[in-house]
Design an enzyme around this catalytic site. Sequence first.
Site, PDB file in Angstrom:
ATOM      1  N   LYS A  87       0.898  -1.414  -0.098  1.00  6.80           N
ATOM      2  CA  LYS A  87       0.038   0.209   0.060  1.00  6.80           C
ATOM      3  C   LYS A  87       0.781   1.068   0.129  1.00  6.80           C
ATOM      4  O   LYS A  87       1.772   1.444   0.837  1.00  6.80           O
ATOM      5  CB  LYS A  87      -0.901   0.191   1.174  1.00  6.80           C
TER       6      LYS A  87
HETATM    7  C1  E4P Z   1      -8.241   2.018   3.520  1.00  4.92           C
HETATM    8  O1  E4P Z   1      -7.413   1.297   2.974  1.00  4.92           O
HETATM    9  C2  E4P Z   1      -8.229   2.542   4.696  1.00  4.92           C
HETATM   10  O2  E4P Z   1      -7.517   1.867   5.807  1.00  4.92           O
HETATM   11  C3  E4P Z   1      -9.620   2.938   5.480  1.00  4.92           C
HETATM   12  O3  E4P Z   1     -10.546   2.680   4.761  1.00  4.92           O
HETATM   13  C4  E4P Z   1      -9.590   4.134   6.045  1.00  4.92           C
HETATM   14  O4  E4P Z   1     -10.834   4.379   6.784  1.00  4.92           O
HETATM   15  P1  E4P Z   1     -11.160   5.670   7.593  1.00  4.92           P
HETATM   16  O5  E4P Z   1     -11.312   6.980   7.148  1.00  4.92           O
HETATM   17  O6  E4P Z   1     -12.535   5.227   8.358  1.00  4.92           O
HETATM   18  O7  E4P Z   1      -9.921   5.622   8.751  1.00  4.92           O
END
Ligand code: E4P
Length: 217
Positions: A87
Site C-alpha cells: 500500500k
Molecule cells: C483504507 O484502506 C483505509 O485503511 C480505510 O478505509 C480508512 O478508513 P477511515 O477513514 O475510516 O480511517
Amino acid sequence: MKFFIDTANLDEIREAHDLGVLDGVTTNPSLMAKEGIKGRDNILRHYKAICEIVDGDVSAEVVSTDFKGIVAEGELLASIDEKIVVKVPMIKDGVKAIRYFANNNIKTNCTLVFSAGQALLAAKAGATYVSPFIGRIDDVGGDGLELIQQIVSIYNTYGFATEVLAASIRHVPHLIRCAEIGADVATCPLSVILGLLKHPLTDIGLEKFLADAKKTM
Ligand code: E4P
C-alpha cells in the site's frame, strides 16, 4: 464485488473469514497501532498471521515517503507472503514506486486518493488497486460516492486494469451505493459487513416461523 475487511484485528478477520464472504484485508498504520503492534519484526509477523487466515489479498502500508525507501520497504513487505499488496500513498515518489512495483510484478494499492486526477495517475502508473476514501471526503463536506462514480466511469472508458477499492466506508448505505456504481472492491469494518445481515422483517418473520414450527412438533 469483492469484500475486504478494513482492520488489523485478527479476531475480526477470522470472524469475517468464517462467514465465508471475505476476499481480502486492508490495513494501515493507524489500524496496526490500534492493535498495539510495535517494532519491525512484530509488524512483519502480524502481516504473516493475517495472510495465514485469509485466502485473498492483504494490503500492508509503507511508511517511507521517498522512492528508495518505499521500494525497499515494499520489497520487504512483499517478501512476507504472496498475498501481500504493497500500500503506497498518493505522492510523487509513491507514483514512481507504483510503476517500479508494477514492472517487478509486485501488487500495489494506491492509498489516500481524494480526486479523479489522483486515481487517473495511479492507474497510469499501473496500480493493482486504487483506494478513494469515501467517508473522509464526506467528513469535509464533499461527496465521496460521487468520486467513486467518476473513477469507475473513467476506468471503464479507457479499460484500465486498476481495480476501484472503495475505502473509508462508514455504513451500509455507502457499501450498497458502491455496489450499484460498480466499485470492484469495498473495504469496510466488520460492523458494516455484519450490518448487511440486518432487516427487521427478517427478525419478525423468523420469530413467526419458529413459533409456527413449534405448533407442528
Ligand atoms: C483504507 O484502506 C483505509 O485503511 C480505510 O478505509 C480508512 O478508513 P477511515 O477513514 O475510516 O480511517
